[in-house]
Design a protein around this motif. Structure first.
Motif, PDB file in Angstrom:
ATOM      1  N   GLN A 220     -27.665  32.887  30.012  1.00  0.00           N
ATOM      2  CA  GLN A 220     -27.089  32.660  31.335  1.00  0.00           C
ATOM      3  C   GLN A 220     -27.394  31.257  31.852  1.00  0.00           C
ATOM      4  O   GLN A 220     -26.545  30.601  32.436  1.00  0.00           O
ATOM      5  CB  GLN A 220     -27.635  33.691  32.332  1.00  0.00           C
ATOM      6  N   THR A 221     -28.625  30.796  31.622  1.00  0.00           N
ATOM      7  CA  THR A 221     -29.002  29.507  32.201  1.00  0.00           C
ATOM      8  C   THR A 221     -28.429  28.329  31.436  1.00  0.00           C
ATOM      9  O   THR A 221     -28.150  27.302  32.029  1.00  0.00           O
ATOM     10  CB  THR A 221     -30.539  29.346  32.226  1.00  0.00           C
TER      11      THR A 221
ATOM     12  N   THR B 293     -42.143  38.164  30.197  1.00  0.00           N
ATOM     13  CA  THR B 293     -41.287  37.470  29.241  1.00  0.00           C
ATOM     14  C   THR B 293     -39.849  37.520  29.732  1.00  0.00           C
ATOM     15  O   THR B 293     -39.431  38.480  30.364  1.00  0.00           O
ATOM     16  CB  THR B 293     -41.325  38.139  27.856  1.00  0.00           C
ATOM     17  N   VAL B 294     -39.111  36.456  29.435  1.00  0.00           N
ATOM     18  CA  VAL B 294     -37.686  36.476  29.779  1.00  0.00           C
ATOM     19  C   VAL B 294     -36.912  36.717  28.493  1.00  0.00           C
ATOM     20  O   VAL B 294     -37.262  36.204  27.440  1.00  0.00           O
ATOM     21  CB  VAL B 294     -37.238  35.177  30.454  1.00  0.00           C
ATOM     22  N   GLY B 295     -35.863  37.496  28.607  1.00  0.00           N
ATOM     23  CA  GLY B 295     -35.112  37.890  27.418  1.00  0.00           C
ATOM     24  C   GLY B 295     -34.029  36.887  27.056  1.00  0.00           C
ATOM     25  O   GLY B 295     -33.877  35.846  27.688  1.00  0.00           O
ATOM     26  N   GLU B 296     -33.274  37.247  26.030  1.00  0.00           N
ATOM     27  CA  GLU B 296     -32.185  36.386  25.582  1.00  0.00           C
ATOM     28  C   GLU B 296     -31.199  36.102  26.701  1.00  0.00           C
ATOM     29  O   GLU B 296     -30.642  35.011  26.800  1.00  0.00           O
ATOM     30  CB  GLU B 296     -31.428  37.059  24.429  1.00  0.00           C
ATOM     31  N   GLY B 297     -31.001  37.120  27.550  1.00  0.00           N
ATOM     32  CA  GLY B 297     -30.060  36.963  28.654  1.00  0.00           C
ATOM     33  C   GLY B 297     -30.390  35.763  29.520  1.00  0.00           C
ATOM     34  O   GLY B 297     -29.502  35.043  29.966  1.00  0.00           O
ATOM     35  N   PHE B 298     -31.666  35.541  29.746  1.00  0.00           N
ATOM     36  CA  PHE B 298     -32.087  34.402  30.564  1.00  0.00           C
ATOM     37  C   PHE B 298     -31.592  33.094  29.962  1.00  0.00           C
ATOM     38  O   PHE B 298     -30.966  32.274  30.626  1.00  0.00           O
ATOM     39  CB  PHE B 298     -33.613  34.376  30.683  1.00  0.00           C
TER      40      PHE B 298
ATOM     41  N   GLU C 209     -38.980  46.571  23.896  1.00  0.00           N
ATOM     42  CA  GLU C 209     -38.615  46.142  25.234  1.00  0.00           C
ATOM     43  C   GLU C 209     -37.646  47.150  25.818  1.00  0.00           C
ATOM     44  O   GLU C 209     -36.728  47.600  25.136  1.00  0.00           O
ATOM     45  CB  GLU C 209     -37.928  44.771  25.155  1.00  0.00           C
TER      46      GLU C 209
ATOM     47  N   PHE D 197     -33.596  39.052  33.891  1.00  0.00           N
ATOM     48  CA  PHE D 197     -33.887  39.245  32.478  1.00  0.00           C
ATOM     49  C   PHE D 197     -35.366  39.223  32.143  1.00  0.00           C
ATOM     50  O   PHE D 197     -35.743  38.912  31.040  1.00  0.00           O
ATOM     51  CB  PHE D 197     -33.174  38.174  31.648  1.00  0.00           C
ATOM     52  N   SER D 198     -36.210  39.527  33.112  1.00  0.00           N
ATOM     53  CA  SER D 198     -37.626  39.438  32.780  1.00  0.00           C
ATOM     54  C   SER D 198     -38.223  40.829  32.553  1.00  0.00           C
ATOM     55  O   SER D 198     -37.730  41.826  33.067  1.00  0.00           O
ATOM     56  CB  SER D 198     -38.385  38.726  33.897  1.00  0.00           C
ATOM     57  N   SER D 199     -39.239  40.864  31.742  1.00  0.00           N
ATOM     58  CA  SER D 199     -39.952  42.124  31.552  1.00  0.00           C
ATOM     59  C   SER D 199     -41.445  41.839  31.487  1.00  0.00           C
ATOM     60  O   SER D 199     -41.868  40.801  31.000  1.00  0.00           O
ATOM     61  CB  SER D 199     -39.469  42.820  30.286  1.00  0.00           C
TER      62      SER D 199
ATOM     63  N   LEU E  86     -29.766  29.064  38.728  1.00  0.00           N
ATOM     64  CA  LEU E  86     -29.627  29.705  37.422  1.00  0.00           C
ATOM     65  C   LEU E  86     -30.974  30.207  36.905  1.00  0.00           C
ATOM     66  O   LEU E  86     -31.081  31.322  36.396  1.00  0.00           O
ATOM     67  CB  LEU E  86     -29.035  28.719  36.411  1.00  0.00           C
ATOM     68  N   ILE E  87     -31.990  29.363  37.053  1.00  0.00           N
ATOM     69  CA  ILE E  87     -33.299  29.755  36.546  1.00  0.00           C
ATOM     70  C   ILE E  87     -33.838  30.967  37.286  1.00  0.00           C
ATOM     71  O   ILE E  87     -34.263  31.955  36.681  1.00  0.00           O
ATOM     72  CB  ILE E  87     -34.297  28.581  36.637  1.00  0.00           C
TER      73      ILE E  87
ATOM     74  N   TRP F  71     -39.340  26.109  29.823  1.00  0.00           N
ATOM     75  CA  TRP F  71     -39.767  26.990  30.919  1.00  0.00           C
ATOM     76  C   TRP F  71     -39.711  28.449  30.485  1.00  0.00           C
ATOM     77  O   TRP F  71     -40.666  29.206  30.643  1.00  0.00           O
ATOM     78  CB  TRP F  71     -38.869  26.724  32.131  1.00  0.00           C
TER      79      TRP F  71
ATOM     80  N   VAL G  36     -32.113  18.726  30.534  1.00  0.00           N
ATOM     81  CA  VAL G  36     -32.152  19.917  31.385  1.00  0.00           C
ATOM     82  C   VAL G  36     -32.254  21.170  30.518  1.00  0.00           C
ATOM     83  O   VAL G  36     -33.081  22.056  30.768  1.00  0.00           O
ATOM     84  CB  VAL G  36     -30.899  19.986  32.289  1.00  0.00           C
TER      85      VAL G  36
ATOM     86  N   GLY H  66     -31.878  34.019  36.610  1.00  0.00           N
ATOM     87  CA  GLY H  66     -32.142  34.405  35.228  1.00  0.00           C
ATOM     88  C   GLY H  66     -33.457  35.135  35.092  1.00  0.00           C
ATOM     89  O   GLY H  66     -33.555  36.175  34.452  1.00  0.00           O
TER      90      GLY H  66
ATOM     91  N   SER I 192     -45.079  41.940  30.166  1.00  0.00           N
ATOM     92  CA  SER I 192     -45.747  42.172  28.885  1.00  0.00           C
ATOM     93  C   SER I 192     -47.044  42.929  29.125  1.00  0.00           C
ATOM     94  O   SER I 192     -47.932  42.428  29.798  1.00  0.00           O
ATOM     95  CB  SER I 192     -46.100  40.833  28.217  1.00  0.00           C
TER      96      SER I 192
ATOM     97  N   ILE J 268     -28.911  13.737  30.548  1.00  0.00           N
ATOM     98  CA  ILE J 268     -29.488  14.616  31.564  1.00  0.00           C
ATOM     99  C   ILE J 268     -29.282  16.077  31.156  1.00  0.00           C
ATOM    100  O   ILE J 268     -30.199  16.895  31.238  1.00  0.00           O
ATOM    101  CB  ILE J 268     -28.868  14.337  32.950  1.00  0.00           C
TER     102      ILE J 268
ATOM    103  N   VAL K 107     -35.248  23.906  30.548  1.00  0.00           N
ATOM    104  CA  VAL K 107     -35.034  25.335  30.786  1.00  0.00           C
ATOM    105  C   VAL K 107     -35.613  26.154  29.637  1.00  0.00           C
ATOM    106  O   VAL K 107     -36.293  27.161  29.850  1.00  0.00           O
ATOM    107  CB  VAL K 107     -33.523  25.631  30.936  1.00  0.00           C
TER     108      VAL K 107
ATOM    109  N   PRO L  83     -23.602  27.152  30.882  1.00  0.00           N
ATOM    110  CA  PRO L  83     -22.820  26.146  31.636  1.00  0.00           C
ATOM    111  C   PRO L  83     -23.113  24.724  31.176  1.00  0.00           C
ATOM    112  O   PRO L  83     -22.195  23.900  31.097  1.00  0.00           O
ATOM    113  CB  PRO L  83     -23.292  26.344  33.078  1.00  0.00           C
ATOM    114  N   PHE L  84     -24.352  24.457  30.830  1.00  0.00           N
ATOM    115  CA  PHE L  84     -24.708  23.096  30.411  1.00  0.00           C
ATOM    116  C   PHE L  84     -24.172  22.783  29.012  1.00  0.00           C
ATOM    117  O   PHE L  84     -23.745  21.671  28.740  1.00  0.00           O
ATOM    118  CB  PHE L  84     -26.229  22.911  30.450  1.00  0.00           C
TER     119      PHE L  84
ATOM    120  N   TYR M 162     -42.770  30.926  29.891  1.00  0.00           N
ATOM    121  CA  TYR M 162     -42.850  31.709  31.124  1.00  0.00           C
ATOM    122  C   TYR M 162     -43.939  32.780  31.081  1.00  0.00           C
ATOM    123  O   TYR M 162     -44.589  33.028  32.103  1.00  0.00           O
ATOM    124  CB  TYR M 162     -41.492  32.324  31.473  1.00  0.00           C
TER     125      TYR M 162
END
Lengths: 146, 88, 665
Positions: free
Chosen positions: C391-392, C383-388, A105, A29-31, A21-22, C366, C359, A25, A33, C355, C363, C395-396, C370
Motif C-alpha cells: 500500500q505504501t 510487525t507490519v505485513g506485506e499489505g503495508f 500470523e 497491516f500490523s500485528s 500512507l505510512i 521503517w 522515499v 499502512g 509479535s 526523491i 518506507v 504509488p511511488f 518497525y
C-alpha cells in the motif's frame, strides 16, 4: 520566490501523503509479535487482535483434514509448557514437523485459538541446532547425524 | 601439511612486501610508462601545458631518486618529442 | 587442509595490519617504496584469503567430517555442486565468501591503472583494508569455518533440501558480488573526502564500477525471487521479508545514485547528495548482513547466531561516525553554486526520481525495523505485513515508472513547451489509447491500468528515441536500418545501454503488476481421475508415482493439463524425500508451465496413504515470466553500457589533466 514556493508545496504534499500512507499502512497491516506464553498469559485482552506468534510445533497435535484443506495444530515456546491452538486454512508447508519453529500470523478469536492466514517455517538454522545439541552432550560416538 | 603451507606462504608474503623496500629498481616506471603511452595514443588532443606538467613531475621524481638515469632520459625524450610535435 | 586454511587466515590478519601501517607511514613520509610494499601486501592478502577459501572448498569437496562446518552443511550423498555451494550455506562460510570477494576487489583497487584515481588509490586501498580487517577479526577470533568438530562424524547433517537448487549457486554469489562491490566506491569516496578533493574524482573513477555492482545487486535480488518461485513452492517470488528488503534498499539507493551522478558529471551539482547516497548504500549492505547475522528481526533467512550480529553493530557505528566526521569536515567544499533553473528539465526530473527512490527506501527501512521501533516506543513488537509495503510503496513505484518515460527525453537546463509536445505527443496519445483498450478488454482496476499504461508510455518513448536516432543516422551515412541501429548503439553505448535497461525494468514492472494483481490460487483435494478446473485450465489427476535414486526419493503426481479444451502439458508436481529416513526431510518440487501470458504452477501438498486422493495448490500467475526475462535483458543492456571503449583511460586522463591545467592557468 515563485520557484521556491512551488518546491515547498511539492515537498509538503509529498511529506503529508507519505505520512498518511505510512500511518494508515501501520494501522491496517500490523500485528503484535508475541511468544506463546505471552498470548497464554493475556489471553482475554487479545480477542480480535492480529497476532504474529512463533513457536515450536507440537507433533501429536497436528490434525490435517485433506477434504476441507484445514490444518489444526498447537504451538509452544521452546522449552515451555503453555500452548495455543492454531487453525489454518491451507496446506502443510515443507518441513512441517514436530519441534520445528513455525511463525503464524492471524486473528486471535474469542474461542481462544489463532485463525492463521499466514504460516511460515523457520528452517535454515535447524541443522545447526541438531548437530550442536548432539556434540554438547559429550557422547560424540553415539551422536546420530542424519 | 599445515607447516609446509605456512612456510611457502610465509616466504611468498615476505618476498612480496620486502622486495619493493630492498630492491634498487625504481618503482615509478610503470606509472610513467602508462601515462606517457596514453599521451602518445591520444595524439593531438594533448594540451601543451599537460606535457610540460608531466615533464616537471618527471624531473622532480628523478631528483628524489625515484627514477633511474636511463629511464628518466627515455621518458623525457619521449615527452619532449610530443612537445615538439605540439610546437609545430 | 583445515590447518592450511586457518594458518592463511591468521597470516592474512597480520598482513592486513602490516599493509595498513605501511600505507599510512608510506603516504605520510612520501616513501614510495613503503607504499609499494603495502600495495604488494594487498596482493599477498588476496593470495592468502584465496588459499583459505580454496582449502574450505577442498574440505567440502572431500567431505572431511572432522570439520564442524563441513559436517553441518554437507553429507556424503550430496551432489558435488551443492557440496561446494555449502561454502556459503552457513554464517561463517558466508563471512569468508564476503572476505574473499572483498580481498579480490581490494587488489583490483590497489593495482588499478586508472590514471584519474591515481591520487585516491592508496587511500582507498587503506579503506578497503580496514573493512577487510573487520572480517579478518571475525573469522580469526569469533567464528572460523575451519573449527574442528572434535570427532569425525560418520556422515554430515546435509544441506537443507530447499538450498539444493541452482539458485543456491547463482543467488548468493551474485548478491555477494553486488553487496561487497559497494565497498569500492565507498572506499574511493572516503579517500576523496579525506583528501578534500571536493567530491569529484571519486565519481569519475567509480562510475563503471558502480554500474557493475548494480548489475550484480539486480541479478542477486531477482534470482533470489526466481529461486523462491521455482523452489520454495508458495507460488510467489517476493514476500517483503526483512532479508529481501535488505537487498532492495541498497539497490534503490544505488539506482538513485547512478542517476544523480549524471547531473554531477554534467553540471557539478548534487555533490552532497551523491556523497550521502553512496555512504547510505554501503551502510545498507552492512545493515543487510547485520539483519541476517543477528536474528534481530524474525526472518525466514536468519542464521540466528549470537555475537556476530553484535560485532556488526559496532562496525556499523564506526562507519557512521567516520563518515559523518569526514562529511562535515568537507561540507563547505562540497556545496555547489548553481541550482536547477527550470522545473521542467532533466535535472529536476532526476531530482524527483531520486526523491522517490529514497522515499521508498525509507518506507521499507521503517517497515522492516518497525518491530524494533515499536518495541522501543510501545514496549511491544509490532510487525507490519506485506499489505503495508504494498500500500505504501505502490504509488511511488508508479510515479517512478512515469518518470522513466520523462527523464531521458527532457533536455538539460530548460525546455520549451513546443519541444515537449513534439517529444511526448505520440507516446502520450498512444498510451492513453492503450489504457482505454485495457479498460475495454476488462482490466479495470486503477493501479494495474495506470501501471500498464505508464509502462507502455515508457516503451513508446524509448522506441521513438531509437527510431529517431536510426533515421538520423540513415540519412547522414546512408546505412541500412540494422547497420544504422548497431552503429548508433555502438557509438553511444551508455545512452542506449541505459534505454535497454529501462525496457528491461518495464518488463519487470509489467510482470510484477500482472502477477500480483491477477494471481489466482485454488487449494483442492482431488480423487484419482478427477478433473480440477481453474480459469481456462482443466487438469486431470492420474495418481501418484514414485521414482528413486540413491540420493533421494520422489513422489510425483501425473497431471494432464488442457487449456481451452486443447492438450497443453503434462505436469508432475512432486514431493522429494532426502536421506535414509524417508519421513523426515521432504521438500515440495513444484512443477509449472511457463508462458508469455501466464504461468500455470502446481504444488503437490499431500496425499492419503493409498494415493487415491491428493491435495494440490494450483496457482495461475499472469505475466510472471516477464520479470525473469526482464532480468536477462537487463544483463545485456548493462553489458552494452559497460563495454569499454578503446583508449578509455587515455581520454579520461586527458580530460582530467586538461581541466586541471586550465584551472591553474
Amino acid at each position: 520566490m515563485n520557484k521556491k514556493l512551488k518546491i515547498g508545496i511539492g515537498i509538503l504534499v509529498l511529506v503529508l501523503g507519505l505520512s498518511y500512507l505510512i500511518f494508515s499502512g501501520v494501522r491496517n497491516f500490523s500485528s503484535y509479535s508475541l511468544t506463546v506464553s505471552e498470548v497464554f498469559a493475556q489471553s482475554e485482552g487479545l480477542y480480535g487482535e492480529r497476532l504474529r506468534v512463533s513457536g515450536e510445533i507440537i507433533g501429536e497435535s497436528v490434525d490435517w483434514n485433506a477434504e476441507e484443506i484445514s490444518l489444526n495444530f498447537k504451538l509452544k515456546d521452546e522449552g515451555g509448557t503453555d500452548d495455543i491452538q492454531v487453525k489454518y486454512n491451507g496446506v502443510k508447508p515443507d518441513n512441517f514437523q514436530d519441534g520445528i519453529t513455525a511463525i503464524v500470523e492471524g486473528e486471535y478469536t474469542e474461542a481462544e485459538y489463532l485463525r492463521a492466514d499466514k504460516l511460515m517455517m523457520q528452517c535454515p538454522s535447524r541443522y545447526e541446532a541438531e548437530l550442536e545439541d548432539g556434540s554438547s552432550e559429550g557422547h560424540p560416538e553415539e551422536v546420530e547425524i542424519k | 601439511m599445515g607447516l609446509v603451507a605456512a612456510l611457502i606462504l610465509g616466504v611468498l608474503v615476505l618476498y612480496l612486501i620486502a622486495y619493493p623496500i630492498l630492491t634498487n629498481d625504481e618503482i615509478e616506471n610503470i606509472d610513467y610508462q602508462q601515462r606517457i603511452k596514453s599521451f602518445e595514443e591520444a595524439g593531438n588532443f594533448v594540451d601543451r601545458d599537460v606535457i610540460l606538467a608531466e615533464i616537471s613531475e618527471l624531473e622532480l621524481d628523478y631528483h628524489l631518486d625515484n627514477l633511474s638515469e636511463e629511464k628518466y632520459r627515455d621518458f623525457k625524450e619521449r615527452l619532449e618529442e610530443l612537445l615538439a610535435e605540439k610546437e609545430n | 587442509m583445515a590447518d592450511v586454511g586457518s594458518i592463511s587466515l591468521m597470516m592474512s590478519f597480520v598482513v592486513i595490519i602490516y599493509s595498513i601501517i605501511a600505507y599510512i607511514v608510506g603516504l605520510k613520509q612520501q616513501n614510495k617504496r613503503l607504499v609499494k610494499s603495502a600495495q604488494n601486501g594487498v596482493l599477498a592478502n588476496t593470495i592468502l584469503v584465496t588459499v583459505a577459501s580454496l582449502s574450505l572448498l577442498y574440505l567440502l569437496a572431500t567431505s572431511d567430517f572432522s570439520i564442524e562446518y563441513v559436517a553441518q552443511y554437507t553429507n556424503r550423498t550430496l551432489p558435488m555442486i551443492y557440496k561446494l555451494s555449502a561454502f556459503w550455506a552457513g554464517n561463517t562460510g558466508s563471512l569468508l565468501l564476503w572476505f574473499w570477494v572483498l580481498s579480490i576487489y581490494g587488489a583490483i583497487v590497489a593495482f588499478s591503472k586508472n590514471p584519474v584515481g591515481a591520487k585516491l588509490k592508496p587511500y582507498a586501498s587503506v579503506v578497503m583494508l580496514l573493512i577487510g580487517l573487520f572480517f579478518s577479526l571475525l573469522l580469526n577470533f569469533d567464528t572460523s569455518p575451519f573449527a574442528p568438530l572434535g570427532f569425525v562424524a560418520q556422515d554430515g547433517a546435509g544441506l537443507n533440501p530447499m538450498l539444493q537448487n541452482i539458485g543456491m549457486v547463482i543467488h548468493p554469489l551474485t548478491q555477494f558480488l553486488g553487496y561487497v562491490g559497494l565497498a569500492v566506491p565507498f572506499a574511493y569516496l572516503m579517500a576523496d573526502l579525506f583528501l578534500g578533493e571536493k567530491g569529484a574524482s571519486w565519481i569519475k573513477v567509480t562510475r563503471r564500477w558502480v554500474l557493475f555492482t548494480w548489475l550484480f545487486l539486480t541479478i542477486g535480488m531477482v534470482s533470489g525471487g526466481e529461486w523462491a518461485y521455482v523452489e520454495l513452492g508458495w507460488g510467489g517470488y517476493w514476500a517483503w521479508d526483512p532479508v529481501e528488503n535488505a537487498s532492495l534498499m541498497p539497490w534503490l539507493t544505488v539506482t538513485a545514485f547512478m542517476h544523480s551522478v549524471m547531473i554531477q558529471e554534467k553540471q557539478g551539482t548534487f555533490k552532497i547528495w551523491n556523497v550521502l547516497l553512496m555512504a547510505a548504500s554501503f551502510l545498507l549492505t552492512i545493515v543487510g548482513t547485520f539483519i541476517t547475522r543477528s536474528g534481530i528481526l524474525a526472518s525466514v533467512h536468519a542464521f540466528a547466531e549470537g555475537r556476530t550480529g553484535f560485532y556488526f553493530l559496532i562496525f556499523m557505528f564506526i562507519i557512521v561516525v567516520v563518515t559523518l566526521f569526514l562529511f562535515f569536515k568537507r561540507f563547505k567544499s562540497l556545496r555547489s553554486e548553481s541550482s536547477t533553473e527550470s522545473l521542467i528539465s532533466k535535472e529536476s526530473s532526476f531530482l524527483i526520481n531520486n526523491i522517490l527512490m529514497v522515499v521508498i527506501s525509507v518506507v521499507v527501512l521503517w517497515g522492516t525495523f518497525y518491530p524494533l521501533i515499536s518495541e522501543a516506543i510501545y514496549g511491544v513488537q509490532i510487525t507490519v505485513g506485506e499489505g503495508f509495503f504494498n500500500q505504501t510503496t505502490i504509488p511511488f513505484w508508479i510515479a517512478m515508472v512515469i518518470l522513466m518515460g520523462l527523464c531521458p527525453l527532457l533536455p538539460w537546463r530548460k525546455s520549451s513547451t513546443k519541444g515537449l509536445k513534439k517529444k511526448f505527443g505520440v507516446p502520450l496519445f498512444l498510451s492513453h489509447i492503450f489504457g482505454f483498450v485495457l479498460f475495454f478488454i476488462g482490466i479495470r482496476d486503477f493501479y494495474p491500468v495506470v501501471t500498464f499504461a505508464a509502462s507502455f508510455f515508457v516503451l513508446v518513448t524509448i522506441v521513438q528515441e531509437f527510431w529517431q536516432g536510426v533515421r538520423a543516422r540513415k540519412s547522414n551515412t546512408g546505412e541500412g536500418v540494422i547497420r544504422a541501429l548497431l552503429n548508433l548503439v555502438g557509438a553511444n553505448r551508455r545512452r542506449y545501454g541505459g534505454f535497454i535497461i529501462h525496457i528491461a525494468v518495464i518488463m519487470m514492472v509489467v510482470g510484477i503488476t500482472g502477477s500480483s494483481a491477477y494471481q489466482e490460487e485454488v487449494l483442492v483435494t482431488a480423487e484419482r481421475g478427477e478433473v480440477i478446473e481453474t480459469k481456462n485450465y482443466e487438469m486431470t489427476y492420474n495418481g501418484l508415482q514414485v521414482a528413486e535414486d540413491p540420493h533421494s526419493a520422489v513422489v510425483y503426481a501425473e497431471m494432464d493439463v488442457y487449456r481451452n479444451g486443447n492438450f497443453y502439458a503434462t505436469l508432475r508436481p512432486a514431493q522429494e524425500y532426502f536421506g535414509a529416513s524417508a519421513e523426515q526431510d521432504s521438500s515440495a518440487q513444484v512443477d509449472f508451465k511457463s508462458g508469455i501470458r501466464e504461468d500455470l504452477y502446481i504444488i503437490l501438498s499431500g496425499w492419503d496413504e493409498s494415493g487415491d486422493t491428493a491435495t494440490f495448490e494450483v496457482v495461475v500467475n499472469p505475466l510472471v515470466s516477464w520479470i525473469f526475462w526482464g532480468m536477462r535483458l537487463m544483463v545485456i543492456g548493462t553489458a552494452i553500457a559497460l563495454w569499454p571503449d578503446r583508449g578509455h583511460y587515455s581520454r579520461m586522463l586527458l580530460k582530467e589533466r586538461y581541466s586541471v591545467s586550465k584551472e591553474v592557468s
